[in-house]
Design an enzyme around this catalytic site. Structure first.
Site, mmCIF file in Angstrom:
data_model
loop_
_atom_site.group_PDB
_atom_site.id
_atom_site.type_symbol
_atom_site.label_atom_id
_atom_site.label_comp_id
_atom_site.label_asym_id
_atom_site.label_seq_id
_atom_site.Cartn_x
_atom_site.Cartn_y
_atom_site.Cartn_z
ATOM 1 N N PRO A 1 0.817 -1.226 0.000
ATOM 2 C CA PRO A 1 0.000 0.000 0.000
ATOM 3 C C PRO A 1 0.849 1.274 0.000
ATOM 4 O O PRO A 1 0.357 2.347 -0.327
ATOM 5 C CB PRO A 1 -0.801 -0.098 1.302
ATOM 6 C CG PRO A 1 -0.724 -1.524 1.724
ATOM 7 C CD PRO A 1 0.557 -2.066 1.172
ATOM 8 N N GLU B 1 3.082 -8.340 8.627
ATOM 9 C CA GLU B 1 3.177 -6.879 8.708
ATOM 10 C C GLU B 1 4.045 -6.323 7.589
ATOM 11 O O GLU B 1 4.286 -5.116 7.525
ATOM 12 C CB GLU B 1 3.746 -6.441 10.064
ATOM 13 C CG GLU B 1 2.987 -6.971 11.281
ATOM 14 C CD GLU B 1 1.497 -6.711 11.211
ATOM 15 O OE1 GLU B 1 1.104 -5.566 10.950
ATOM 16 O OE2 GLU B 1 0.735 -7.681 11.410
ATOM 17 N N ARG C 1 -2.883 -8.566 -20.850
ATOM 18 C CA ARG C 1 -3.810 -8.281 -21.947
ATOM 19 C C ARG C 1 -3.256 -7.237 -22.927
ATOM 20 O O ARG C 1 -3.793 -7.058 -24.020
ATOM 21 C CB ARG C 1 -5.192 -7.887 -21.424
ATOM 22 C CG ARG C 1 -5.225 -6.618 -20.625
ATOM 23 C CD ARG C 1 -6.607 -6.325 -20.069
ATOM 24 N NE ARG C 1 -7.575 -5.913 -21.085
ATOM 25 C CZ ARG C 1 -7.575 -4.734 -21.690
ATOM 26 N NH1 ARG C 1 -6.649 -3.838 -21.392
ATOM 27 N NH2 ARG C 1 -8.484 -4.438 -22.588
ATOM 28 N N ASP D 1 -9.167 1.719 -28.745
ATOM 29 C CA ASP D 1 -8.750 1.799 -27.345
ATOM 30 C C ASP D 1 -8.178 3.168 -27.031
ATOM 31 O O ASP D 1 -8.508 3.765 -26.023
ATOM 32 C CB ASP D 1 -7.699 0.734 -27.038
ATOM 33 C CG ASP D 1 -8.350 -0.540 -26.520
ATOM 34 O OD1 ASP D 1 -9.596 -0.646 -26.603
ATOM 35 O OD2 ASP D 1 -7.614 -1.416 -26.055
HETATM 36 N N1 4HQ Z 1 -0.788 -5.417 1.013
HETATM 37 N N2 4HQ Z 1 -1.558 -3.007 -2.961
HETATM 38 C C1 4HQ Z 1 -0.067 -6.168 3.257
HETATM 39 C C2 4HQ Z 1 -1.654 -4.609 0.298
HETATM 40 C C3 4HQ Z 1 -1.383 -4.147 -1.089
HETATM 41 C C4 4HQ Z 1 -2.104 -3.140 -1.758
HETATM 42 C C5 4HQ Z 1 0.412 -5.999 0.460
HETATM 43 C C6 4HQ Z 1 -1.117 -5.669 2.388
HETATM 44 C C7 4HQ Z 1 1.386 -6.585 1.339
HETATM 45 C C8 4HQ Z 1 2.038 -7.296 3.572
HETATM 46 N N3 4HQ Z 1 -0.450 -4.558 -1.921
HETATM 47 N N4 4HQ Z 1 1.084 -6.681 2.702
HETATM 48 N N5 4HQ Z 1 -3.144 -2.442 -1.317
HETATM 49 O O1 4HQ Z 1 -2.677 -4.241 0.831
HETATM 50 O O2 4HQ Z 1 -0.541 -3.865 -3.052
#
Ligand code: 4HQ
Length: 246
Positions: A88, A115, A153, A168
């Site tokens: 994230p 985590e 794709r 597109d």
């Molecule tokens: N995570 N976009 C927790 C995500 C995520 C997202 C990835 C959560 C990795 C450990 N990854 N971990 N949003 O939520 O890519």
């Protein structure tokens, strides 16, 4: 294109890539996807891949050594592979990124759990961090699948050749116009007459207008970045808001 997925849950990737368009693309050899179990690269007898965070706190952190060994193993075969960590904290994924990534011959997708991963993995091995949106998943695996789907794709030969790249790009950064198929009337709701008319220029105009209407109503942020012709601007001005577009 080659994709190596580093994960603690390789089985998650078995069925999504066997079906439909992606399954065909893999069969044809247009995409080669491998899953690599990070646990196989742990050095100790119990193959430990996580540990408690320095400084204390909730949960577990993925250890640096197994991930480092797994990445180095892939890189020994493909030194120019581009390593992406799904998190994230990354750059928000969009179509432009999908396009850019589709030009790379080899991707490594690193999927974290718990985590997250030891920061030194990012520092030493990660080329780019990508997020698929502002929500929290249980792991990076589903995010990796989203990237692979969106990128695949775009590869030559993956979609049918009947799909027009020109069309597109004409509708790029606009939402799609409404689609209909038979029957022409369902529970009193009719297919717009113009679509049954056979008048191709009228149909094209209607579709453009509906794409513009939806975009201005639902995603005005996209409209700000779209390249609009003077005809488009005229269409936007002449349109009254439609209730059904709510
Ligand atoms: N995570 N976009 C927790 C995500 C995520 C997202 C990835 C959560 C990795 C450990 N990854 N971990 N949003 O939520 O890519």
């Amino acid at each position: 294109m080659k994709v190596d997925i580093l994960t603690l849950f390789p089985n998650m990737f078995s069925s999504p890539f066997q079906e439909s368009i992606l399954g065909k693309a893999i069969e044809k050899g247009l995409i080669q996807i491998r899953t690599i179990n990070i646990r196989d690269y742990a050095l100790d007898k119990h193959q430990v891949v996580d540990d408690t965070p320095y400084g204390g706190g909730q949960g577990m952190v993925m250890k640096v050594e197994p991930i480092a060994r797994a990445i180095e193993w892939v890189k020994s075969q493909a030194p120019s592979a581009w390593t992406i960590h799904l998190t994230p904290q990354g750059n928000p994924f969009n179509q432009k990124m999908a396009q850019n990534l589709s030009n790379r011959p080899h991707l490594i997708l690193l999927c974290g759990r718990y985590e997250g991963i030891d920061e030194r993995v990012r520092e030493l091995f990660v080329d780019e961090e990508v997020s698929i949106g502002d929500y929290v998943l249980t792991g990076g695996e589903l995010a990796a699948m989203v990237l692979i789907d969106a990128i695949s794709r775009l590869l030559p030969g993956v979609l049918g050749s009947d799909r027009s790249a020109e069309e597109d790009s004409f509708f790029q950064s606009l939402l799609e116009y409404p689609q209909y198929t038979r029957p022409s009337s369902f529970r009193g709701v009719e297919v717009p007459e113009v679509l049954l008319s056979g008048n191709h220029s009228a149909i094209e105009r209607w579709r453009r207008k509906e794409a513009l209407r939806r975009t201005s109503k639902r995603r005005p942020d996209l409209l700000a970045n779209a390249q609009l012709s003077s005809e488009d601007k005229k269409l936007l001005e002449e349109m009254l808001p439609k209730k059904s577009d709510g």
